[in-house]
Design a protein around this motif. Structure first.
Motif, PDB file in Angstrom:
ATOM      1  N   LEU A 210       3.327 -13.378 -13.838  1.00 35.63           N
ATOM      2  CA  LEU A 210       3.698 -12.266 -13.002  1.00 35.63           C
ATOM      3  C   LEU A 210       3.405 -11.111 -14.098  1.00 35.63           C
ATOM      4  N   TRP A 211       2.607 -10.043 -13.691  1.00 32.81           N
ATOM      5  CA  TRP A 211       2.455  -8.786 -14.335  1.00 32.81           C
ATOM      6  C   TRP A 211       2.801  -7.783 -13.806  1.00 32.81           C
ATOM      7  N   ALA A 212       3.601  -6.751 -14.305  1.00 32.60           N
ATOM      8  CA  ALA A 212       4.022  -5.447 -14.009  1.00 32.60           C
ATOM      9  C   ALA A 212       3.152  -4.563 -14.818  1.00 32.60           C
ATOM     10  N   ILE A 213       2.184  -3.490 -14.154  1.00 38.72           N
ATOM     11  CA  ILE A 213       1.507  -2.791 -14.899  1.00 38.72           C
ATOM     12  C   ILE A 213       1.633  -1.218 -14.234  1.00 38.72           C
ATOM     13  N   THR A 214       1.923  -0.334 -15.416  1.00 38.19           N
ATOM     14  CA  THR A 214       2.024   1.011 -14.970  1.00 38.19           C
ATOM     15  C   THR A 214       0.903   1.451 -14.612  1.00 38.19           C
ATOM     16  N   GLY A 215       0.774   2.446 -13.503  1.00 36.55           N
ATOM     17  CA  GLY A 215      -0.457   2.754 -12.890  1.00 36.55           C
ATOM     18  C   GLY A 215      -1.429   3.648 -13.800  1.00 36.55           C
ATOM     19  N   THR A 216      -2.723   3.555 -13.508  1.00 31.64           N
ATOM     20  CA  THR A 216      -3.503   4.257 -14.202  1.00 31.64           C
ATOM     21  C   THR A 216      -3.134   5.826 -14.249  1.00 31.64           C
ATOM     22  N   PRO A 217      -3.401   6.661 -15.425  1.00 30.23           N
ATOM     23  CA  PRO A 217      -2.840   8.224 -15.303  1.00 30.23           C
ATOM     24  C   PRO A 217      -3.897   8.882 -14.440  1.00 30.23           C
ATOM     25  N   ARG A 218      -3.255   9.752 -13.656  1.00 32.99           N
ATOM     26  CA  ARG A 218      -4.186  10.476 -12.789  1.00 32.99           C
ATOM     27  C   ARG A 218      -4.753  11.865 -13.743  1.00 32.99           C
TER      28      ARG A 218
ATOM     29  N   PRO B 197       0.689  -1.155   0.106  1.00 31.86           N
ATOM     30  CA  PRO B 197       0.147   0.027   0.122  1.00 31.86           C
ATOM     31  C   PRO B 197       0.836   1.226   0.042  1.00 31.86           C
ATOM     32  N   ALA B 198       1.968   1.151   0.440  1.00 25.33           N
ATOM     33  CA  ALA B 198       3.139   2.381   0.598  1.00 25.33           C
ATOM     34  C   ALA B 198       3.551   2.859  -0.913  1.00 25.33           C
ATOM     35  N   SER B 199       3.324   2.078  -2.035  1.00 23.81           N
ATOM     36  CA  SER B 199       3.632   2.415  -3.289  1.00 23.81           C
ATOM     37  C   SER B 199       2.864   3.597  -3.880  1.00 23.81           C
ATOM     38  N   THR B 200       3.381   4.242  -4.428  1.00 25.36           N
ATOM     39  CA  THR B 200       2.972   5.569  -5.018  1.00 25.36           C
ATOM     40  C   THR B 200       2.051   5.536  -6.488  1.00 25.36           C
ATOM     41  N   GLY B 201       1.958   4.018  -6.695  1.00 33.27           N
ATOM     42  CA  GLY B 201       0.979   3.850  -7.771  1.00 33.27           C
ATOM     43  C   GLY B 201       1.681   3.805  -9.247  1.00 33.27           C
ATOM     44  N   GLY B 202       3.015   4.130  -9.406  1.00 34.47           N
ATOM     45  CA  GLY B 202       3.687   4.211 -10.453  1.00 34.47           C
ATOM     46  C   GLY B 202       3.542   2.787 -11.299  1.00 34.47           C
ATOM     47  N   VAL B 203       3.798   1.775 -10.544  1.00 26.89           N
ATOM     48  CA  VAL B 203       3.901   0.525 -11.057  1.00 26.89           C
ATOM     49  C   VAL B 203       3.064  -0.457 -10.096  1.00 26.89           C
ATOM     50  N   GLU B 204       2.421  -1.467 -10.686  1.00 29.28           N
ATOM     51  CA  GLU B 204       1.464  -2.345  -9.907  1.00 29.28           C
ATOM     52  C   GLU B 204       1.887  -3.660 -10.237  1.00 29.28           C
ATOM     53  N   LEU B 205       2.206  -4.476  -9.297  1.00 27.36           N
ATOM     54  CA  LEU B 205       2.588  -5.880  -9.556  1.00 27.36           C
ATOM     55  C   LEU B 205       1.609  -6.991  -9.248  1.00 27.36           C
ATOM     56  N   TYR B 206       1.152  -7.700 -10.374  1.00 33.03           N
ATOM     57  CA  TYR B 206       0.174  -8.818  -9.951  1.00 33.03           C
ATOM     58  C   TYR B 206       0.659 -10.294 -10.309  1.00 33.03           C
ATOM     59  N   ARG B 207       0.100 -11.329  -9.573  1.00 31.04           N
ATOM     60  CA  ARG B 207       0.491 -12.807 -10.075  1.00 31.04           C
ATOM     61  C   ARG B 207      -0.927 -13.301 -10.252  1.00 31.04           C
ATOM     62  N   ALA B 208      -1.043 -13.783 -11.194  1.00 35.55           N
ATOM     63  CA  ALA B 208      -2.203 -14.772 -11.750  1.00 35.55           C
ATOM     64  C   ALA B 208      -2.022 -16.122 -12.010  1.00 35.55           C
ATOM     65  N   VAL B 209      -2.775 -16.970 -11.249  1.00 34.40           N
ATOM     66  CA  VAL B 209      -2.680 -18.313 -11.362  1.00 34.40           C
ATOM     67  C   VAL B 209      -3.896 -18.805 -12.324  1.00 34.40           C
ATOM     68  N   ILE B 210      -3.956 -19.381 -13.225  1.00 34.99           N
ATOM     69  CA  ILE B 210      -4.749 -19.708 -14.170  1.00 34.99           C
ATOM     70  C   ILE B 210      -5.033 -21.297 -14.360  1.00 34.99           C
ATOM     71  N   ASP B 211      -6.077 -21.820 -13.986  1.00 37.87           N
ATOM     72  CA  ASP B 211      -6.576 -23.163 -13.923  1.00 37.87           C
ATOM     73  C   ASP B 211      -6.351 -23.740 -15.593  1.00 37.87           C
ATOM     74  N   PRO B 212      -6.220 -25.063 -15.721  1.00 38.02           N
ATOM     75  CA  PRO B 212      -6.245 -25.471 -17.072  1.00 38.02           C
ATOM     76  C   PRO B 212      -7.438 -25.335 -17.894  1.00 38.02           C
ATOM     77  N   GLN B 213      -7.318 -24.932 -19.050  1.00 40.82           N
ATOM     78  CA  GLN B 213      -8.329 -24.207 -19.653  1.00 40.82           C
ATOM     79  C   GLN B 213      -9.061 -23.147 -19.191  1.00 40.82           C
ATOM     80  N   GLY B 214      -8.498 -22.345 -18.153  1.00 40.57           N
ATOM     81  CA  GLY B 214      -8.992 -21.021 -17.640  1.00 40.57           C
ATOM     82  C   GLY B 214      -8.748 -20.195 -18.721  1.00 40.57           C
ATOM     83  N   SER B 215      -9.689 -19.044 -18.759  1.00 39.01           N
ATOM     84  CA  SER B 215      -9.431 -18.161 -19.906  1.00 39.01           C
ATOM     85  C   SER B 215     -10.037 -16.807 -19.471  1.00 39.01           C
ATOM     86  N   THR B 216      -9.715 -15.566 -20.118  1.00 39.32           N
ATOM     87  CA  THR B 216     -10.729 -14.455 -20.012  1.00 39.32           C
ATOM     88  C   THR B 216     -11.721 -14.274 -20.701  1.00 39.32           C
TER      89      THR B 216
END
Length: 223
Positions: free
Chosen positions: A215-223, A137-156
């Motif tokens: 693992l996904w690194a995502i730049t923060g939403t523009p303010r 939570p102390a991050s300034t929001g410039g970059v967000e890091l996510y981990r996604a675990v996807i089941d077999p045949q899982g999809s968006t």
């Protein structure tokens, strides 16, 4: 003429062919990860109660179209609508907003560290996707890091989606990932990395027999 039923392998192949076909030109914009999580909770609770979309929308004083967009994470939920949904779905408001903020435990002042098991989680069970937000939570929001675990045949899903403009970089830790970026399909394995602009229409899935971790690194939403 007698028709033999398709085997499960044939059915899986048919689903794969359909998924790998040229995507539709339209794409849906996911408003935010938190909106996606909230929408999933609303949809799962509504279905668990056996309530039709129209009935819940009418009870909350919103349109069916708006409620459908909320359930798919395409629209943010106002506090008034969230309170109405809490009442209509017989679900405490604090339950609906659970995991939308970091909870390090009562009296914990540390915001630069998030301990194992305390990260925000987003479980999209019907899609076979489980996400964790790893950014403290102390991050300034410039970059967000996510981990996604996807089941077999899982999809968006079959539809393309996009988020906000900004760079997204991913790394396949284990398993396989099929990534559609606009009209191009990439087949990725463990150790492969990728990037795209968040505003680019895309979709992805795990075509393999075991879980995929990304693992996904995502730049923060523009303010």
């Amino acid at each position: 003429m007698n028709h033999q039923p398709s085997s499960s392998a044939d059915a899986a192949a048919e689903r794969a062919d359909a998924w790998n076909a040229a995507p539709a030109p339209s794409a849906q914009r996911i408003n935010s990860v938190i909106d996606l999580w909230l929408g999933e909770q609303v949809r799962h609770r509504r279905k668990a109660l056996g309530l039709p979309l129209q009935q819940v929308a009418r009870g909350c004083g919103v349109s069916v179209s708006l409620l459908s967009q909320i359930e798919r994470g395409l629209r943010s939920i106002s506090l008034r609508t969230l309170a109405a949904l809490s009442n209509e779905l017989q679900l405490p408001l604090e339950t609906l907003i659970r995991n939308t903020q970091h909870d390090q435990g009562e009296g914990a002042p540390e915001r630069s560290v998030v301990r194992a098991g305390m990260h925000q989680r987003i479980d999209l069970g019907d899609k076979g996707i489980h996400k964790e937000k790893l950014t403290p939570p102390a991050s300034t929001g410039g970059v967000e890091l996510y981990r996604a675990v996807i089941d077999p045949q899982g999809s968006t899903g079959d539809a393309l989606f996009f988020t906000h403009k900004g760079e997204q970089v991913g790394y396949v830790v284990e398993g396989q990932l099929e990534l559609f970026i606009q009209d191009r399909l990439y087949r990725l394995q463990a150790g492969d990395s990728f990037c795209y602009d968040g505003f680019t229409p895309r979709r992805w899935r795990n075509p393999g027999p075991s879980i995929t971790t990304v693992l996904w690194a995502i730049t923060g939403t523009p303010r």
